[in-house]
Write an enzyme that holds these catalytic residues in place. Structure first.
Site, PDB file in Angstrom:
ATOM      1  CG  HIS A   1     -50.894  66.166 -55.869  1.00 59.26           C
ATOM      2  ND1 HIS A   1     -50.485  67.361 -55.327  1.00 59.26           N
ATOM      3  CD2 HIS A   1     -50.598  65.217 -54.951  1.00 59.26           C
ATOM      4  CE1 HIS A   1     -49.969  67.135 -54.123  1.00 59.26           C
ATOM      5  NE2 HIS A   1     -50.029  65.846 -53.880  1.00 59.26           N
TER       6      HIS A   1
ATOM      7  NE  ARG B   1     -46.400  71.735 -50.268  1.00 56.78           N
ATOM      8  CZ  ARG B   1     -46.647  70.427 -50.329  1.00 56.78           C
ATOM      9  NH1 ARG B   1     -46.939  69.858 -51.496  1.00 56.78           N
ATOM     10  NH2 ARG B   1     -46.602  69.683 -49.236  1.00 56.78           N
TER      11      ARG B   1
ATOM     12  CB  THR C   1     -46.543  66.659 -45.970  1.00 55.31           C
ATOM     13  OG1 THR C   1     -47.582  65.937 -46.626  1.00 55.31           O
ATOM     14  CG2 THR C   1     -45.258  66.585 -46.788  1.00 55.31           C
TER      15      THR C   1
ATOM     16  NE  ARG D   1     -47.110  57.368 -60.259  1.00 53.06           N
ATOM     17  CZ  ARG D   1     -47.561  58.458 -60.853  1.00 53.06           C
ATOM     18  NH1 ARG D   1     -47.422  59.615 -60.279  1.00 53.06           N
ATOM     19  NH2 ARG D   1     -48.130  58.392 -62.037  1.00 53.06           N
TER      20      ARG D   1
END
Length: 332
Positions: free
Chosen positions: A193, A169, A248, A106
């Site tokens: 997030h 969600r 997405t 990451r």
């Protein structure tokens, strides 16, 4: 010889076209275009500008949207690789960024995106010095910090899409369990997030009735109904959708249009979005995390002080420490 247009139309004044409600979207991938169509269908702008480095794709997406003009109420849709097309934007939405490669850390992805932002942000600032910046690219909390640092904007004008979608969600899944529309299911997911987000179980309610009061085990391991699994589903849902369709797009596009509406119409609705959280919850570093924020024409004007349990606050602090650990290694 008068043209057909001259015979048809008598011009009464020379107008200088300066848009009043312009929105720019940087990045015309799946997410950027889902943001674009969602914003167009909500009639939020008088001009939409698209920017990307892939010129053919960019022009194709612009033309495809322009061909739908009859069915929309946004009179001008423009695009270009040059940031001069973004001039006078009230809101700039950044969806551009490198995609994570298989096996890539990451931190490495973050540094690649920092390098992309080092080009994008100064160009936005140059042409729209008074705009609000809405960062959607991942990892969103770190990149919102990066956008804030590079832009030099006050923190109210640099916003991360944060947990707005995570909370949506959560409310959808809660609604599915209870047979109630998500609008009537209230619950907030805060913090980072992604994987270390924090569900605030104490605030989960329908019609003001606290689910935790009815069912004290809510969100704990002792819970027979396993409501904790709902939060796990929220965390896993993006990975699942990516596994199934490759990326997405629709939900994040709708979520971003929801935020854009609060800004463009000065609604002052409360959203769980990423903001500079230093000074709250014992956090001492310049980190961006999602907390409930009042969102309007000036961006984030206020934050709502949520009462968290010791565990929830500890989770938030842990997220902040993780993010700061990554941020302090970044090369600007």
């Amino acid at each position: 010889m008068a043209t057909l247009k001259d015979q048809l139309i008598q011009n009464l004044l020379k107008e200088e076209h300066v848009p009043q409600n312009k929105i720019t979207i940087v990045g015309v991938g799946a997410v950027g275009m889902a943001c674009a169509i969602s914003i167009l269908m909500k009639d939020l702008a008088d001009e939409v500008a698209l920017v990307d480095v892939m010129e053919d794709k960019l022009k194709g997406e612009m033309m495809d949207l322009q061909h739908g003009s009859l069915f929309l109420r946004t009179p001008k849709i423009v695009s270009g690789k040059d940031y001069n097309v973004t001039a006078n934007s009230r809101l700039v939405i950044i969806t551009a960024g490198a995609r994570q490669q298989e096996g890539e850390s990451r931190l490495n992805l973050v540094q690649r995106n920092v390098n992309i932002f080092k080009f994008i942000i100064p160009n936005i600032v140059k042409y729209s010095p008074n705009c609000k910046l809405l960062v959607v690219s991942n990892p969103v909390d770190i990149l919102t910090y990066v956008a804030w640092k590079i832009s030099g904007f006050p923190k109210n004008r640099v916003i991360g899409s944060g947990c707005n979608l995570d909370s949506a969600r959560f409310r959808y899944l809660m609604g599915e369990r209870l047979g109630v529309h998500p609008l009537s299911c209230h619950g907030w997911i805060l913090g980072e997030h992604g994987d270390s987000s924090v569900p605030v179980w104490s605030g989960v309610n329908v019609a003001g009735v606290s689910l935790k009061n009815l069912h004290p085990e809510l969100g704990t391991d002792a819970d027979k109904e396993q409501w904790k699994a709902v939060h796990k589903q929220v965390v896993d849902s993006a990975y699942e959708v990516i596994k199934l369709k490759g990326y997405t797009s629709w939900a994040i596009g709708l979520s971003v249009a929801d935020l854009a509406e609060s800004i463009m119409k000065n609604l002052r609705r409360v959203h769980p979005i990423s903001t500079m959280i230093k000074g709250l919850y014992g956090i001492k570093e310049d980190v961006f995390l999602s907390v409930p924020c009042i969102l309007g024409q000036n961006g984030i004007s206020d934050v709502v002080k949520v009462t968290l349990t010791h565990e929830e606050e500890a989770c938030l602090k842990k997220s902040a420490d993780t993010l700061w650990g990554i941020q302090k290694e970044l090369q600007f």
